[in-house]
Design an enzyme around this catalytic site. Structure first.
Site, PDB file in Angstrom:
ATOM      1  N   CYS A  26     -27.366  -3.857  15.155  1.00 60.99           N
ATOM      2  CA  CYS A  26     -26.007  -3.302  15.140  1.00 60.99           C
ATOM      3  C   CYS A  26     -25.641  -2.590  16.439  1.00 60.99           C
ATOM      4  O   CYS A  26     -24.497  -2.191  16.628  1.00 60.99           O
ATOM      5  CB  CYS A  26     -25.824  -2.352  13.960  1.00 60.99           C
ATOM      6  N   HIS A  94      -8.592  -7.120  12.917  1.00 56.04           N
ATOM      7  CA  HIS A  94      -8.810  -7.838  14.173  1.00 56.04           C
ATOM      8  C   HIS A  94      -8.770  -6.892  15.369  1.00 56.04           C
ATOM      9  O   HIS A  94      -8.101  -7.162  16.369  1.00 56.04           O
ATOM     10  CB  HIS A  94      -7.810  -8.993  14.334  1.00 56.04           C
ATOM     11  N   GLU A 135     -19.051  -3.365   3.850  1.00 59.65           N
ATOM     12  CA  GLU A 135     -19.310  -3.889   5.182  1.00 59.65           C
ATOM     13  C   GLU A 135     -19.874  -5.309   5.092  1.00 59.65           C
ATOM     14  O   GLU A 135     -19.646  -6.137   5.975  1.00 59.65           O
ATOM     15  CB  GLU A 135     -20.282  -2.972   5.924  1.00 59.65           C
TER      16      GLU A 135
END
Length: 151
Positions: A26, A94, A135
């Site tokens: 991550c 986005h 998530e």
């Protein structure tokens, strides 16, 4: 005695983020297909003949607030952390969440940021009950009024 209910509206958005100095993958920029659930708890409105009769809040009103203040656009009243940078346009959908929020973008931190954003965007905090952010398909973080110190 008034009747109460919990109502929940689900939202989906795509966004990127990264966790600097994280020991795993991550730490690199990557994206998620996030699923956000916003739950309100409050008295059921008793207003015969009115549009809101029998509701805590109209789902469409909740959808408009959430989309306007964080998903599709970012309300000017939404707090941004010290690491926030200018974003071209839009809200969480986005976009780069690191640049947009200015916080360390763990799911745990994001649910608190979303709570603050919803309150600053017009959701009455006394109605806000839970924010849950998926998530991945199998993992989410959530906070309720208790985690905010409101109960």
């Amino acid at each position: 005695m008034p009747k109460y209910a919990i109502v929940t509206r689900e939202f989906n958005f795509e966004a990127s983020h990264h966790l600097p100095n994280h020991r795993g993958k991550c730490r690199r920029p990557h994206g998620h297909s996030y699923r956000l659930e916003v739950s309100l708890r409050g008295p059921i409105i008793e207003a015969p003949g009115e549009s809101s009769d029998g509701m805590v809040m109209d789902f469409e009103d909740l959808k408009e607030i959430v989309n306007h203040c964080i998903i599709e656009s970012l309300s000017d009243s939404v707090p941004r952390g010290p690491e926030a940078t200018p974003v071209e346009k839009g809200g969480m959908d986005h976009n780069d969440l690191n640049a947009l929020t200015g916080i360390r973008t763990t799911a745990e931190n994001l649910v608190h940021w979303i709570w603050d954003a919803l309150v600053s965007g017009g959701v009455r905090e006394e109605l806000l009950y839970r924010v849950r952010l998926w998530e991945t398909a199998k993992g989410y973080a959530e906070i309720t009024r208790a985690e905010r110190g409101l109960e």
